[in-house]
Structures are given as structure tokens and as C-alpha cells.
Design a protein around this motif. Structure first.
Motif, PDB file in Angstrom:
ATOM      1  N   ALA B 275       0.828  -1.206   0.000  1.00 21.79           N
ATOM      2  CA  ALA B 275       0.000   0.000   0.000  1.00 21.79           C
ATOM      3  C   ALA B 275       0.864   1.258   0.000  1.00 21.79           C
ATOM      4  O   ALA B 275       0.596   2.218  -0.731  1.00 21.79           O
ATOM      5  N   GLN B 276       1.943   1.214   0.809  1.00 24.19           N
ATOM      6  CA  GLN B 276       2.866   2.366   0.836  1.00 24.19           C
ATOM      7  C   GLN B 276       3.510   2.586  -0.531  1.00 24.19           C
ATOM      8  O   GLN B 276       3.679   3.714  -0.973  1.00 24.19           O
ATOM      9  N   ARG B 277       3.886   1.483  -1.187  1.00 23.72           N
ATOM     10  CA  ARG B 277       4.493   1.595  -2.517  1.00 23.72           C
ATOM     11  C   ARG B 277       3.512   2.253  -3.479  1.00 23.72           C
ATOM     12  O   ARG B 277       3.892   3.086  -4.289  1.00 23.72           O
ATOM     13  N   GLU B 278       2.259   1.858  -3.375  1.00 23.28           N
ATOM     14  CA  GLU B 278       1.247   2.403  -4.268  1.00 23.28           C
ATOM     15  C   GLU B 278       1.095   3.911  -4.048  1.00 23.28           C
ATOM     16  O   GLU B 278       1.068   4.681  -4.999  1.00 23.28           O
ATOM     17  N   GLN B 279       1.061   4.281  -2.760  1.00 22.77           N
ATOM     18  CA  GLN B 279       0.928   5.694  -2.400  1.00 22.77           C
ATOM     19  C   GLN B 279       2.076   6.519  -2.956  1.00 22.77           C
ATOM     20  O   GLN B 279       1.899   7.658  -3.370  1.00 22.77           O
ATOM     21  N   SER B 280       3.276   5.936  -2.935  1.00 23.11           N
ATOM     22  CA  SER B 280       4.457   6.658  -3.397  1.00 23.11           C
ATOM     23  C   SER B 280       4.671   6.481  -4.896  1.00 23.11           C
ATOM     24  O   SER B 280       5.727   6.834  -5.409  1.00 23.11           O
ATOM     25  N   ALA B 281       3.679   5.897  -5.587  1.00 22.95           N
ATOM     26  CA  ALA B 281       3.764   5.681  -7.035  1.00 22.95           C
ATOM     27  C   ALA B 281       5.005   4.896  -7.442  1.00 22.95           C
ATOM     28  O   ALA B 281       5.650   5.203  -8.445  1.00 22.95           O
ATOM     29  N   LEU B 282       5.354   3.885  -6.630  1.00 21.92           N
ATOM     30  CA  LEU B 282       6.487   3.025  -6.977  1.00 21.92           C
ATOM     31  C   LEU B 282       5.997   1.836  -7.788  1.00 21.92           C
ATOM     32  O   LEU B 282       4.799   1.550  -7.839  1.00 21.92           O
ATOM     33  N   ARG B 283       6.926   1.116  -8.415  1.00 18.53           N
ATOM     34  CA  ARG B 283       6.560  -0.074  -9.189  1.00 18.53           C
ATOM     35  C   ARG B 283       5.784  -1.043  -8.311  1.00 18.53           C
ATOM     36  O   ARG B 283       6.085  -1.227  -7.137  1.00 18.53           O
ATOM     37  N   ARG B 284       4.800  -1.683  -8.929  1.00 17.00           N
ATOM     38  CA  ARG B 284       3.932  -2.600  -8.196  1.00 17.00           C
ATOM     39  C   ARG B 284       4.722  -3.845  -7.780  1.00 17.00           C
ATOM     40  O   ARG B 284       5.402  -4.454  -8.596  1.00 17.00           O
ATOM     41  N   ALA B 285       4.622  -4.184  -6.493  1.00 12.14           N
ATOM     42  CA  ALA B 285       5.339  -5.355  -5.992  1.00 12.14           C
ATOM     43  C   ALA B 285       4.461  -6.588  -6.110  1.00 12.14           C
ATOM     44  O   ALA B 285       3.239  -6.495  -6.102  1.00 12.14           O
ATOM     45  N   ALA B 286       5.104  -7.762  -6.247  1.00 16.06           N
ATOM     46  CA  ALA B 286       4.359  -9.024  -6.298  1.00 16.06           C
ATOM     47  C   ALA B 286       4.621  -9.771  -5.003  1.00 16.06           C
ATOM     48  O   ALA B 286       5.721 -10.250  -4.750  1.00 16.06           O
ATOM     49  N   LYS B 287       3.598  -9.837  -4.186  1.00 17.07           N
ATOM     50  CA  LYS B 287       3.704 -10.459  -2.861  1.00 17.07           C
ATOM     51  C   LYS B 287       4.123 -11.927  -2.992  1.00 17.07           C
ATOM     52  O   LYS B 287       3.621 -12.647  -3.851  1.00 17.07           O
ATOM     53  N   ASP B 288       5.055 -12.361  -2.126  1.00 16.16           N
ATOM     54  CA  ASP B 288       5.522 -13.739  -2.218  1.00 16.16           C
ATOM     55  C   ASP B 288       4.570 -14.696  -1.482  1.00 16.16           C
ATOM     56  O   ASP B 288       4.729 -14.963  -0.298  1.00 16.16           O
ATOM     57  N   GLN B 289       3.601 -15.207  -2.240  1.00 11.33           N
ATOM     58  CA  GLN B 289       2.604 -16.120  -1.654  1.00 11.33           C
ATOM     59  C   GLN B 289       3.255 -17.417  -1.201  1.00 11.33           C
ATOM     60  O   GLN B 289       2.788 -18.056  -0.255  1.00 11.33           O
ATOM     61  N   ARG B 290       4.331 -17.797  -1.890  1.00 15.05           N
ATOM     62  CA  ARG B 290       4.984 -19.063  -1.536  1.00 15.05           C
ATOM     63  C   ARG B 290       5.720 -18.954  -0.204  1.00 15.05           C
ATOM     64  O   ARG B 290       5.842 -19.930   0.518  1.00 15.05           O
ATOM     65  N   LEU B 291       6.207 -17.730   0.111  1.00 14.86           N
ATOM     66  CA  LEU B 291       6.821 -17.537   1.429  1.00 14.86           C
ATOM     67  C   LEU B 291       5.737 -17.670   2.501  1.00 14.86           C
ATOM     68  O   LEU B 291       5.935 -18.349   3.515  1.00 14.86           O
TER      69      LEU B 291
END
Lengths: 189, 333
Positions: B275-291
Motif C-alpha cells: 500500500a505504501q508503494r502504491e501511495q508513493s507511485a512506486l513499481r507494483r510489488a508481487a507479494k511472495d505467496q509461496r513464502l
């Protein structure tokens, strides 16, 4: 207007800061492994010559300064302005006393020097590292002194005063290092 | 001098480090392998390229694309081998270590190269104290300059308060701003704004870290909870986290955690960072579901640390630019 990201900062880059053109001397990237990144930058204000330290958030962008350095030949001084010419294009520029700074003590007609232009106006003038100038005034030297130890003041044709060895006389052509304002030697000519 | 090198592009085919440093790196790797072998820690290797990315807003990843499929797939170069190594731990690997390349965009400087080498290791059953001790043992083993030197262990709160004169856990943004003025850091306000974590990083980098230069080996522990990263919060004091950083002569060498193993908490931290990344207009992260799946299966209680091997080599070789310990620094890569 063009701008630069802090990621492009490096020595020599010209940027606008507080409405003045500046030159970056040094950029240090600071970042704790897991933390915020910053750029700590040493900057010279090209108008005042003053060096300051500033910090930017990494990735921030800063307006570029339209500053270029061009070699020009010094033509003449008209009592108010110093006139220069780009030798390839014959384009002429005139610079006031403020832009000349210390350079005015060393410039002789036809010397080639570096003129820094900001928005196409002369901002500063850097004289050649070495210039040859004639001594117009100095005390007569002592007989037999050839070592130059001690020395004496001598006034040059441009009005600059440098220390010269005792054996150097009025009318002689000497070589001067303009960066230090020091006598280098008698000119071979 | 650097300018002269730059203009001379013809010489950029050549390595940026000396032959001696190339050999030194090989020696240091051999010593590290021997150190872990004697302690029965298994050397492993994990993929550099992954479907998942890091989520930290302060670390920018490189991404690339697999175009061999009908539906183009985005892949990420790891910013740390942490997630993959934790999946191994959850699968029953036991204590493990690896030399891993990590990639972080925009990190270029005297101490930073966008592609760099981490030594990362995890110890099953270790608490943070035990890992701090092992880290000190390894560093003394690798850096002759640390022989007979005492390891200083100090809390983040104490070292920050000593150097800056404000309490990092309770101070307000205004207190930080007043301190910055006292240290003649006029840009602090515009750079940090209302972001507490940014203020801590700024004052730590500009004021605390320079004060560590005269100390051979310092472990700073109990990092503020807002800087917990992937560490657990302290059980008896949730204002701080089970994280430490190690500094040698003021150079930040590594980050250690008593690892967070709660999948629910992990998911919350990922989501907050995304959410913070989105607010700061940073590249979209892909959450590590496998972790997260691995944590659900169960991560054994463990502590882990990543050490910057290139910086360690800088200290060992006595050079002050990271390029001088890399075969080819970033501008020659």
C-alpha cells in the motif's frame, strides 16, 4: 527545461538551486540497507563561488542549469565591458566586472580563456593557467643576486602585482601561474 | 581522477579491481566456507529470478519478462535471498548459508553497487544474542584489524540518544527537526517531512553513523518497531524489534533478525508495504505467496543475517570505493 534525477548527479553537473546556477563537486549516495536513500551533495554556487552542502531525497529531480563553458579570445576592454569572441563562429560576448572577477588581473588582448555562459550570458571567466606579461614597475634589483631568494613586488602591464626574484627588471616578459598568482619564470621570448 | 578514467572509455574493458583483490575475494570465500563447515551449516543456492518481488518501499527491484509463454510473465531479480532461504528452512533444511547476488535499482555510490554480493545465513534455534556473537566470531576471523578488539553491543535507543540527543522511540517529528537544525542539516525537513522512519534513517546516517567510525566493531540492536523489517517485535517491549545491525569502523556491514515466523503478521506487513508503494507511485510489488505458504507450514524458530561481502572486502583491502573490490564495477559491467 531539462532536469536531472539525483541518480544522475556527478562531479561537474550543472543544476539550478535557489535560483542560482551551481556546479556539483561531489555526490555521496547514503542509504541504510533497509532505509531511505539520500544524496549528500557538495555544490559550488557559480555566481558567488561559495561551496555548500545539501541533501536530497534519492530520486528527486532538480532543474538543470543551462551552463556551458566555451573557449573564447579576449578582444578588448572598453572601460566598462570586456569583449570576447568565439574563434570558430566569430560570435561575440561582453562581460561585466562581476563576471570577470580576478580574471581581469591577468587578461591581455588575444589571450584565449574559458568563458562560462549561463542562459547565454557570461557568468564567469577563467584565464589561461599560464600567461605572459610585461613588468611595468619594480624596484631595481641588487647587483649579483641571481637566486631570487626573498623577492620583491612587481606591477605587470595588466595592473596585477606579483612577487618576482630580485634580478628581474622593468620591461621584462615573465610567465605567471594565474591559479596561484605566482611568478613561474622569465619568458624565453 | 575519475573524470580522466571516464573520458578514457578504451580502458573500460579492464577490471576495476586489482589482481590482489581478486585473489583476496577467493581467500575470504574459502575462509567463510571453512567457518560454516566447522559449524555444520549447509551451503545452499537459490534462484536469482523469481515470480515474487521484495515489497519494501525503500528498495527498488529490477524486473524482466519471460516472453516464451503465450501470456507474458513478469519476473523479478531478487533484492535479497531471504524469501527463498526461508522456504528451505520451512522444508527442514536445518541451518543454511549462501553467497548470493542481490540487485537493487538506483543504489550507486562509494558503498553501493546495484548488483552486489550478500553472505546470508540462518541458524535454527539461535536467538538474536547468539547470532550477534556468531557474527562477531566470523568478522574477527575475517578481518585482522579486529583482533583483540572488543565488540560493543548497544541499543539503538542509547546510541541514537548519545549522538543526536533525542530519544528515537518517543521523540516527535518536531524534536527531530530541532535536532537536525542543531546539526546544520537544513534540508532534513523537506527530505523527511512527517515520515518518522525517514527521520530516523536521516539522523542515523548523518549523525549517528559518523560517530561509529572510531569504533572497530559495533552491534546496534533493538531497532524501533517502525523499522522492524522482517524481524519479530520484542515480546516484553513492542516498541522495539528483534533486529540488529553490525558496523565495522562506521561501515554498515549487515542486518540480522530474530525472524518473524507468523504468516498472518507477515501478510499484514507485506500488504502495508504494498500500500505504501502504491501511495508513493512506486513499481507494483508481487507479494511472495509461496513464502507465506511456507510460514503457514511452519518456519522453525531461527535468526538470520545478511552481510555485505563487497564492503567487507573493502575494509579488508583498505580501499574506499566498492568498484575496487568488484571485478567489474557498475560502469564497466
Amino acid at each position: 527545461m531539462a532536469s536531472y534525477s539525483t541518480n544522475e548527479f556527478k562531479g561537474g553537473l550543472k543544476i539550478m538551486l535557489d535560483n542560482d546556477p551551481c556546479s556539483i563537486i561531489e555526490n555521496e549516495f547514503v542509504k541504510p540497507g533497509k532505509g531511505q536513500a539520500f544524496s549528500r551533495v557538495k555544490i559550488r554556487n557559480l555566481k558567488t563561488g561559495r561551496v555548500i552542502e545539501r541533501t536530497f531525497k534519492s530520486g528527486e529531480s532538480v532543474e538543470a542549469a543551462d551552463v556551458i563553458e566555451i573557449e573564447m579570445q579576449f578582444l578588448y576592454y572598453d572601460g566598462e565591458f570586456w569583449h570576447f569572441m568565439v574563434q570558430d563562429t566569430f560570435e561575440q560576448y561582453s562581460a561585466g566586472e562581476k563576471a570577470l572577477g580576478d580574471a581581469k588581473m591577468w587578461l591581455k588582448d588575444q589571450d584565449v580563456c574559458t568563458v562560462t555562459l549561463w542562459n547565454d550570458q557570461p557568468l564567469s571567466v577563467t584565464p589561461p593557467n599560464f600567461v605572459e606579461l610585461t613588468i611595468t614597475e619594480t624596484d631595481p634589483g641588487l647587483k649579483g643576486d641571481t637566486s631570487g631568494g626573498g623577492g620583491k613586488p612587481a606591477t605587470l602591464e595588466t595592473g596585477a602585482v606579483v612577487r618576482v626574484p630580485l634580478f628581474v627588471q622593468i620591461g621584462e616578459l615573465i610567465k605567471v601561474d594565474t591559479r596561484k598568482g605566482e611568478y613561474v619564470g622569465r619568458s624565453k621570448e | 581522477m575519475l573524470g580522466d578514467q571516464k573520458s578514457n572509455c578504451d580502458s573500460f574493458w579492464a577490471p576495476s579491481c586489482s589482481l590482489e583483490v581478486l585473489q583476496l575475494r577467493a581467500q575470504v570465500y574459502a575462509s567463510i566456507r571453512a567457518f560454516f563447515k566447522s559449524r555444520c551449516v549447509l551451503e545452499v543456492e537459490t534462484p536469482l529470478l523469481s515470480l515474487a518481488s521484495g515489497t519494501e518501499p525503500t528498495i527498488q527491484f529490477f524486473e524482466t519478462y519471460d516472453q516464451s509463454r503465450l501470456k507474458q510473465q513478469t519476473l523479478f531479480l531478487q533484492t535479497s535471498p531471504e524469501f527463498a532461504m526461508k522456504r528451505l528452512l520451512a522444508s527442514g533444511s536445518g541451518s543454511i548459508f549462501q553467497f548470493a547476488k542481490a540487485f537493487r535499482q538506483g543504489e550507486v555510490g562509494r558503498f553501493h553497487n546495484p548488483e552486489f554480493t550478500l553472505l546470508e545465513w540462518y541458524r535454527i534455534g539461535f536467538d538474536l544474542e547468539a547470532l550477534m556473537n556468531e557474527t562477531a566470531d566470523l568478522l574477527v576471523h575475517l578481518l585482522p584489524s579486529l583482533a583483540n578488539q572488543q565488540t560493543i553491543k548497544v541499543t539503538y535507543q542509547t546510541i541514537f540518544n548519545t549522538a543526536v540527543g533525542v530519544d528515537p522511540l518517543s521523540a516527535s517529528v518536531t524534536d527531530f527537526s530541532v535536532a537536525a537544525e542543531r546539526f546544520e542539516l537544513p534540508d532534513a525537513q523537506s527530505v523527511c517531512g512527517q515520515n518518522r522512519s525517514a527521520w530516523l534513517d536521516f539522523l542515523f546516517s548523518c549523525v549517528v553513523q559518523p560517530s561509529l567510525v572510531s569504533m572497530p566493531l559495533v552491534m546496534v540492536y533493538d531497532y524501533p518497531a517502525c523499522q522492524a523489517s522482517l524481524a519479530r517485535l520484542k515480546e516484553n517491549n513492542p516498541l522495539v524489534s528483534e533486529r540488529f545491525e553490525v558496523f565495522v569502523s562506521g561501515v554498515e556491514l549487515g542486518n540480522g533478525f530474530y525472524e518473524l515466523s507468523d504468516p498472518v503478521e507477515q501478510r499484514c506487513r507485506f500488504d502495508a508495504e504494498i500500500a505504501q508503494r502504491e501511495q508513493s507511485a512506486l513499481r507494483r510489488a508481487a507479494k511472495d505467496q509461496r513464502l507465506i505458504a511456507a510460514l503457514e507450514k511452519g518456519l522453525p524458530s531461527c535468526s538470520g543475517i545478511a552481510l555485505g561481502i563487497d564492503r567487507l572486502l573493502m575494509l579488508r583491502a583498505g580501499v574506499d570505493d566498492i568498484a575496487e573490490v568488484l571485478s567489474f564495477g557498475f560502469d564497466r559491467a
